[in-house]
Enzyme design. Structure first.
Site, mmCIF file in Angstrom:
data_model
loop_
_atom_site.group_PDB
_atom_site.id
_atom_site.type_symbol
_atom_site.label_atom_id
_atom_site.label_comp_id
_atom_site.label_asym_id
_atom_site.label_seq_id
_atom_site.Cartn_x
_atom_site.Cartn_y
_atom_site.Cartn_z
ATOM 1 C CD1 TRP A 131 60.931 33.046 53.224
ATOM 2 C CD2 TRP A 131 62.640 33.845 52.012
ATOM 3 N NE1 TRP A 131 62.073 32.389 53.618
ATOM 4 C CE2 TRP A 131 63.140 32.858 52.898
ATOM 5 C CE3 TRP A 131 63.537 34.477 51.154
ATOM 6 C CZ2 TRP A 131 64.482 32.480 52.937
ATOM 7 C CZ3 TRP A 131 64.880 34.115 51.184
ATOM 8 C CH2 TRP A 131 65.342 33.125 52.077
ATOM 9 C CG ASN A 132 63.115 32.009 46.797
ATOM 10 O OD1 ASN A 132 61.970 31.623 46.989
ATOM 11 N ND2 ASN A 132 63.885 31.485 45.872
ATOM 12 C CE LYS A 153 51.167 30.578 53.723
ATOM 13 N NZ LYS A 153 51.832 31.798 54.162
ATOM 14 N N GLY A 157 58.489 25.891 47.972
ATOM 15 C CA GLY A 157 59.016 26.174 49.299
ATOM 16 C C GLY A 157 59.978 25.091 49.731
ATOM 17 N N GLY A 158 60.156 24.979 51.033
ATOM 18 C CA GLY A 158 61.137 24.047 51.575
ATOM 19 C C GLY A 158 60.639 22.604 51.573
ATOM 20 C CD GLU A 193 58.507 23.179 40.587
ATOM 21 O OE1 GLU A 193 59.693 22.846 40.738
ATOM 22 O OE2 GLU A 193 57.859 22.893 39.575
ATOM 23 C CG LEU A 194 59.608 20.327 47.318
ATOM 24 C CD1 LEU A 194 59.558 18.931 47.886
ATOM 25 C CD2 LEU A 194 58.692 21.256 48.105
ATOM 26 C CB CYS A 247 64.922 26.564 44.454
ATOM 27 S SG CYS A 247 64.426 27.266 42.880
ATOM 28 C CD GLU A 265 67.342 24.645 49.726
ATOM 29 O OE1 GLU A 265 66.434 24.409 50.539
ATOM 30 O OE2 GLU A 265 67.127 24.982 48.548
HETATM 31 P P1 NAD Z 1 58.854 27.437 53.473
HETATM 32 O O1 NAD Z 1 58.612 26.028 53.122
HETATM 33 O O2 NAD Z 1 59.229 27.779 54.862
HETATM 34 O O3 NAD Z 1 57.570 28.323 53.155
HETATM 35 C C1 NAD Z 1 56.958 28.332 51.875
HETATM 36 C C2 NAD Z 1 55.493 28.644 52.033
HETATM 37 O O4 NAD Z 1 54.855 27.549 52.671
HETATM 38 C C3 NAD Z 1 55.200 29.873 52.887
HETATM 39 O O5 NAD Z 1 54.117 30.567 52.319
HETATM 40 C C4 NAD Z 1 54.827 29.261 54.221
HETATM 41 O O6 NAD Z 1 54.006 30.076 55.004
HETATM 42 C C5 NAD Z 1 54.098 28.007 53.774
HETATM 43 N N1 NAD Z 1 54.031 26.937 54.768
HETATM 44 C C6 NAD Z 1 54.949 26.622 55.711
HETATM 45 N N2 NAD Z 1 54.512 25.556 56.424
HETATM 46 C C7 NAD Z 1 53.317 25.180 55.896
HETATM 47 C C8 NAD Z 1 52.376 24.142 56.198
HETATM 48 N N3 NAD Z 1 52.580 23.278 57.166
HETATM 49 N N4 NAD Z 1 51.264 24.056 55.440
HETATM 50 C C9 NAD Z 1 51.044 24.918 54.421
HETATM 51 N N5 NAD Z 1 51.884 25.935 54.125
HETATM 52 C C10 NAD Z 1 53.010 26.061 54.837
HETATM 53 O O7 NAD Z 1 59.939 27.951 52.436
HETATM 54 P P2 NAD Z 1 60.646 29.381 52.382
HETATM 55 O O8 NAD Z 1 61.614 29.450 53.513
HETATM 56 O O9 NAD Z 1 59.621 30.448 52.228
HETATM 57 O O10 NAD Z 1 61.435 29.285 50.997
HETATM 58 C C11 NAD Z 1 62.669 28.695 50.877
HETATM 59 C C12 NAD Z 1 62.550 27.289 50.333
HETATM 60 O O11 NAD Z 1 61.843 27.291 49.100
HETATM 61 C C13 NAD Z 1 63.891 26.683 50.025
HETATM 62 O O12 NAD Z 1 63.951 25.356 50.469
HETATM 63 C C14 NAD Z 1 63.956 26.737 48.514
HETATM 64 O O13 NAD Z 1 64.812 25.808 47.936
HETATM 65 C C15 NAD Z 1 62.542 26.522 48.143
HETATM 66 N N6 NAD Z 1 62.293 27.041 46.786
HETATM 67 C C16 NAD Z 1 62.072 26.153 45.767
HETATM 68 C C17 NAD Z 1 61.894 26.608 44.471
HETATM 69 C C18 NAD Z 1 61.643 25.668 43.322
HETATM 70 O O14 NAD Z 1 61.098 26.107 42.314
HETATM 71 N N7 NAD Z 1 62.005 24.403 43.399
HETATM 72 C C19 NAD Z 1 61.920 27.967 44.210
HETATM 73 C C20 NAD Z 1 62.148 28.836 45.268
HETATM 74 C C21 NAD Z 1 62.317 28.357 46.556
#
Ligand code: NAD
Length: 492
Positions: free
Chosen positions: A151-152, A175, A228-229, A250-251, A284, A385
């Site tokens: 979402w960020n 997605k 994502g996370g 990319e975490l 991130c 984090e």
């Molecule tokens: P999140 O992991 O909760 O969600 C990210 C996406 O994954 C969402 O679309 C979510 O619905 C989906 N998702 C969640 N569980 C899943 C599963 N079991 N299977 C498949 N899809 C699933 O992350 P967030 O809270 O949306 O974003 C914040 C995180 O993203 C932070 O940890 C941040 O550091 C990371 N981030 C990393 C980068 C990078 O480039 N390294 C950039 C931006 C954000």
């Protein structure tokens, strides 16, 4: 109230279930949109469409130059509608309009760059050791790619996947995060207008547990590009292993900013403020650990707090606002609980440390920019984090100690170095275990520069020429021109 639909096989559709969920404006804390609540049935439809487009559709017949042309057209349309895309993101995500205007104005560069790269992907003729053979390699698209985004920074992080994947010739199922689906769906109008044929790009909206899991286990998907996370990344990697999907992850991060005694202190103060309070710390690459030399610690902290206290909070649409709301209510609660945790660990809040109870913040989810001094690197606040406006300050006494503290983390996304000594800058760039090292700057990205993490911050790189190879498979082709087939029982 705005009603959105998904985009599957070139059509705007409701979820098969007919259900929707709500999206909330983080500044007003009011629901502003309804989004289709998709499940595995919608994923099946989107994957079927993407598969057909890849295997036999019009898209599969385009050459790379034609694909590049479409990408450049998409870039132009994004530029035309930059205002609308930016304000949609502000409403759905709470990002500052000032930042979004810059971001959406820059996003087309990824489409121009990868559009240009599309027809420059070249195989090689190998100087093979066997005299009766001719051998070469081809780089072919990996197939159907799923992009799962957070979402960020929804539009930017989607662009980092969409541009190289389409340039490579892949088709896509996207997605977006359940918290911020709107801008991705708005982008699909431009995909349609640019002339991408049906099924090339599809969007299914919904939650990680149903849509996300249906994607990561789907046998019709060849690759997942995820941002994502860490926990979600690990789960996706486990689920994707059943069908050996290719993966880019990319975490998260816990990036260090190292301020050496020879740094230009005023610039370093601005750089550290930008690293942790820009985008409300929800990046991130947030420079969430400040490592500062003991000889300048007190002076630096005083100047830092003086500047950080002037940060204007409020309506993200106001061009003068510098710190906006936290994007989601769960994240708002999580950041506050981590602040509480830091206090309990013995860190001293020298600034902030509570919700922002200010008139200009209305009902939004605002948290005061927060600085903890006296942090030890083994505290949870220094290791986990936060993903919010919370900085941990740690002292060091020499360069070796600074590198050792900076690298003592499970993550390895980025680092910042502030010094006027170029020898130290080169040494630090080598010693820091992170995918990006910025010296005398922070939070700079470019379509030309690879971006990604070491260690638990992920795998693979986005942006730059190498990014396209994450969406390609290498095929080795052998042609024999000898007249007789040799002994079939012996390896050639
Ligand atoms: P999140 O992991 O909760 O969600 C990210 C996406 O994954 C969402 O679309 C979510 O619905 C989906 N998702 C969640 N569980 C899943 C599963 N079991 N299977 C498949 N899809 C699933 O992350 P967030 O809270 O949306 O974003 C914040 C995180 O993203 C932070 O940890 C941040 O550091 C990371 N981030 C990393 C980068 C990078 O480039 N390294 C950039 C931006 C954000």
């Amino acid at each position: 109230m705005k009603d959105f639909r998904c985009f599957i096989n070139g059509a705007w559709v409701n979820a098969q279930s007919g259900e929707t969920f709500e999206s909330t404006d983080p500044f007003t804390a009011k629901v502003w949109a309804r989004i289709p609540k998709c499940d595995a049935r919608d994923v099946d439809l989107a994957v079927d469409a993407a598969r057909r487009a890849f295997d036999t559709g019009e898209w599969s017949k385009l050459n790379a130059t034609q694909r590049g042309h479409l990408l450049r057209k998409l870039g132009d349309l994004i530029l035309r509608d930059a205002d609308h895309l930016a304000s949609t993101e502000v409403q759905d995500n709470g990002k500052l309009y000032a930042e979004m205007r810059g971001q959406v104005g820059y996003i087309p560069q990824w489409f121009y760059y990868f559009g240009g790269l599309a027809d420059k992907v070249e195989g090689a003729v190998m100087p093979i050791d066997k005299p009766d053979m001719f051998t070469y390699t081809r780089h072919e698209p990996v197939g159907v790619v799923a992009a799962i985004t957070p979402w960020n920074s929804p539009l930017l992080l989607l662009t980092w996947k969409l541009a190289p994947a389409l340039a490579a010739g892949c088709t896509m199922v996207i997605k977006p995060s359940e918290f911020t689906s709107a801008s991705t769906l708005e982008l699909m109008r431009l995909i349609d207008e640019a002339g991408f044929s049906k099924g090339v790009v599809n969007v299914v909206t919904g939650f990680g547990a149903d849509v996300g899991e249906a994607i990561s286990t789907h046998s019709g998907i060849d690759k997942i590009a995820f941002t994502g996370g860490e926990a979600s990344g690990r789960r996706i990697a486990q689920q994707a292993s059943g069908t050996f999907k290719r993966l880019t992850l990319e975490l998260g991060g816990k990036s260090a900013q190292l301020v050496f005694p020879d740094a230009n202190i005023d610039n370093a103060v601005k750089g550290v403020v930008s690293g942790i309070f820009a985008a409300t710390g929800q990046t991130c690459i947030a420079g969430s650990r400040l490592l500062v030399h003991e000889s300048i610690h007190d002076q630096f902290l005083e100047k830092f707090v003086e500047l950080a206290k002037t940060a204007r909070m409020g309506d993200p649409m106001d061009m003068a606002t510098q710190v906006g709301p936290v994007t989601t209510q769960p994240q708002y609660k999580r950041v506050l609980s981590m602040i509480e945790m830091a206090r309990n660990e013995g860190a001293q809040a020298v600034m902030g440390g509570q919700p922002a109870d200010r008139l200009e913040c209305g009902d939004g989810w605002f948290i005061e920019p927060t600085v903890f001094a006296g942090v030890r690197n083994d505290m949870r606040i220094a290791q986990e984090e936060v993903f919010g406006p919370v900085l941990s300050v740690i002292k060091f006494s020499d360069d070796e100690e600074a590198y050792s503290i900076a690298n003592d983390t499970a993550y390895g996304l980025a680092a910042g170095v502030w010094t006027s000594d170029m020898a130290r800058a080169f040494t630090a760039a080598k010693r820091l275990r992170a995918g990006t090292v910025w010296t005398n700057t922070y939070r700079a990205v470019s379509y030309m520069m690879p971006f990604g993490g070491f260690k638990n911050s992920g795998m693979g790189r986005e942006s730059g020429q190498e990014a396209i190879h994450d969406f390609l498979e290498t095929k080795s082709v052998w042609l024999a021109f000898n007249k007789d087939v040799p002994n079939p029982f012996v390896m050639r």
